[in-house]
Write an enzyme that holds these catalytic residues in place. Structure first.
Site, PDB file in Angstrom:
ATOM      1  N   ASP A  87      31.457  42.027  41.268  1.00  0.00           N
ATOM      2  CA  ASP A  87      31.910  41.965  42.656  1.00  0.00           C
ATOM      3  C   ASP A  87      30.763  42.371  43.580  1.00  0.00           C
ATOM      4  OD1 ASP A  87      33.896  41.207  44.445  1.00  0.00           O
ATOM      5  OD2 ASP A  87      34.624  43.241  44.707  1.00  0.00           O
TER       6      ASP A  87
ATOM      7  N   ASP B 219      30.973  38.651  37.174  1.00  0.00           N
ATOM      8  CA  ASP B 219      30.160  39.422  38.117  1.00  0.00           C
ATOM      9  C   ASP B 219      30.735  40.819  38.282  1.00  0.00           C
ATOM     10  OD1 ASP B 219      32.089  39.442  40.690  1.00  0.00           O
ATOM     11  OD2 ASP B 219      32.252  37.523  39.665  1.00  0.00           O
TER      12      ASP B 219
HETATM   13  N1  LIG Z   1      34.215  39.178  42.603  1.00  0.00           N
HETATM   14  C1  LIG Z   1      35.178  38.285  42.701  1.00  0.00           C
HETATM   15  N2  LIG Z   1      36.111  38.376  43.684  1.00  0.00           N
HETATM   16  C2  LIG Z   1      37.104  37.467  43.765  1.00  0.00           C
HETATM   17  N3  LIG Z   1      37.224  36.413  42.944  1.00  0.00           N
HETATM   18  C3  LIG Z   1      36.329  36.279  41.974  1.00  0.00           C
HETATM   19  N4  LIG Z   1      36.198  35.356  41.016  1.00  0.00           N
HETATM   20  C4  LIG Z   1      35.120  35.669  40.271  1.00  0.00           C
HETATM   21  N5  LIG Z   1      34.522  36.786  40.744  1.00  0.00           N
HETATM   22  C5  LIG Z   1      35.265  37.201  41.807  1.00  0.00           C
END
Ligand SMILES: Nc1ncnc2[nH]cnc12
Ligand SMILES: CSC[C@H]1O[C@H](OP(=O)(O)O)[C@H](O)[C@@H]1O
Length: 285
Positions: free
Chosen positions: A233, A231
């Site tokens: 975030d 992702d």
């Molecule tokens: N955006 C994110 N923040 C923290 N841990 C994660 N693990 C996978 N994506 C994450």
């Protein structure tokens, strides 16, 4: 061969005969979100290991890759029972070490803090920033006081290179990057994410690297991470990170991650740990 062997380890490392194998596993794999089973063993058994730090997240599965035994441990336990701030990091690291492991390859889902590290890409980080708040960070709680130096090469460059070569054969992969480890279990706010990116200069974000990486080194083992970007975030507004999204993207790339591990393990040099052990030589007061 499937079965559970129970071991209470008072003297480590164990002997091959205690474990019932011809040689101890040199490589250990720690599976992250979505990777709860190794899935690449031809023959395997489980060990329930009682350590001085309690039980690890799950039984360690010891299985064969080619002619070698390899240890596998899912850091959240099967069924994802341990959230990142509750993982028994010390028991996990100690269990692998006691079983003979000297080279740890870890797998994690991470968020990306930069456009060119896209969801679905692999990243092999070479630095980390610790933004956790209250975990059990060390085996040296006194009276023996030790300060290990892992600043130059927290991730092992030899294993990193192997991971990069094998990962880039099967998927878009970036060699190098800084992982910021947050406390969790909640994801970051937009303001926090901006700080990790623009102030701290980090590239990827997760919740589990610390203290796993430094505990492994305190025991003289090497550590590298195969990180999968799941992702962006919180900073791509129409697609904020969710646990569902992380598990879905991880699920899509799971077989590729397994393939990378399967190809790296037989290439692991048997003396890779020698440099990692050196930090113990001058660490204690
Ligand atoms: N955006 C994110 N923040 C923290 N841990 C994660 N693990 C996978 N994506 C994450
Ligand atoms: C399931 S979403 C957040 C979760 O995923 C990552 O875990 P891991 O490093 O074990 O793959 C992240 O750090 C969070 O713990």
């Amino acid at each position: 061969m499937v079965g559970v062997r129970k071991l209470t380890v008072t003297r480590a490392p164990v002997s091959p005969s205690e474990l019932g194998v011809d040689s101890l596993p040199y490589v250990g794999v720690i599976g992250g979100s979505g990777l709860y089973e190794a899935g690449f063993f031809s023959e395997y058994f489980e060990v329930q290991l009682h350590t001085p730090y309690g039980l690890p997240s799950d039984n360690v599965v010891i299985g064969r890759v080619g002619g070698e035994w390899v240890a596998f441990l899912p850091r959240h336990g099967r069924g994802h029972r341990y959230p990142p701030h509750r993982i028994p990091y010390r028991a996990n690291a100690w269990a692998l070490w006691a079983l003979g492991v000297r080279a740890v390859i870890s797998v994690s889902a991470v968020g990306s803090l930069r456009q060119d590290f896209a969801p679905g890409d692999f990243v092999i980080p070479d630095q980390f920033f610790d933004a956790t708040k209250g975990r059990e960070y060390t085996f040296f709680d006194g009276p023996r006081t030790c300060h290990i130096q892992i600043g130059l090469e927290p991730f092992n460059p030899v294993i990193n290179q192997l991971l990069y070569e094998e990962a880039s054969r099967v998927n878009r992969t970036h060699l190098g990057g800084c992982y910021v480890c947050i406390e969790g279990p909640r994801f970051s706010t937009k303001a926090e994410s901006r700080v990790w990116r623009d102030v701290y200069g980090c590239d990827i974000i997760g919740m589990t690297l610390v203290p796993e990486i430094n505990l492994v080194r305190e025991l003289g083992m090497c550590y590298s991470l195969l990180a999968l970007v799941t992702d962006y975030d919180i900073w791509v507004p129409h697609q904020p990170v969710t646990a569902d999204l992380v598990e879905r993207v991880m699920g899509e790339k799971l077989e590729l991650a397994r393939k990378v591990l399967l190809n790296v393990i037989p290439r692991m040099p048997r003396d890779v740990h020698v440099k990692c052990e050196e930090v113990l030589g001058n660490a204690c007061v």
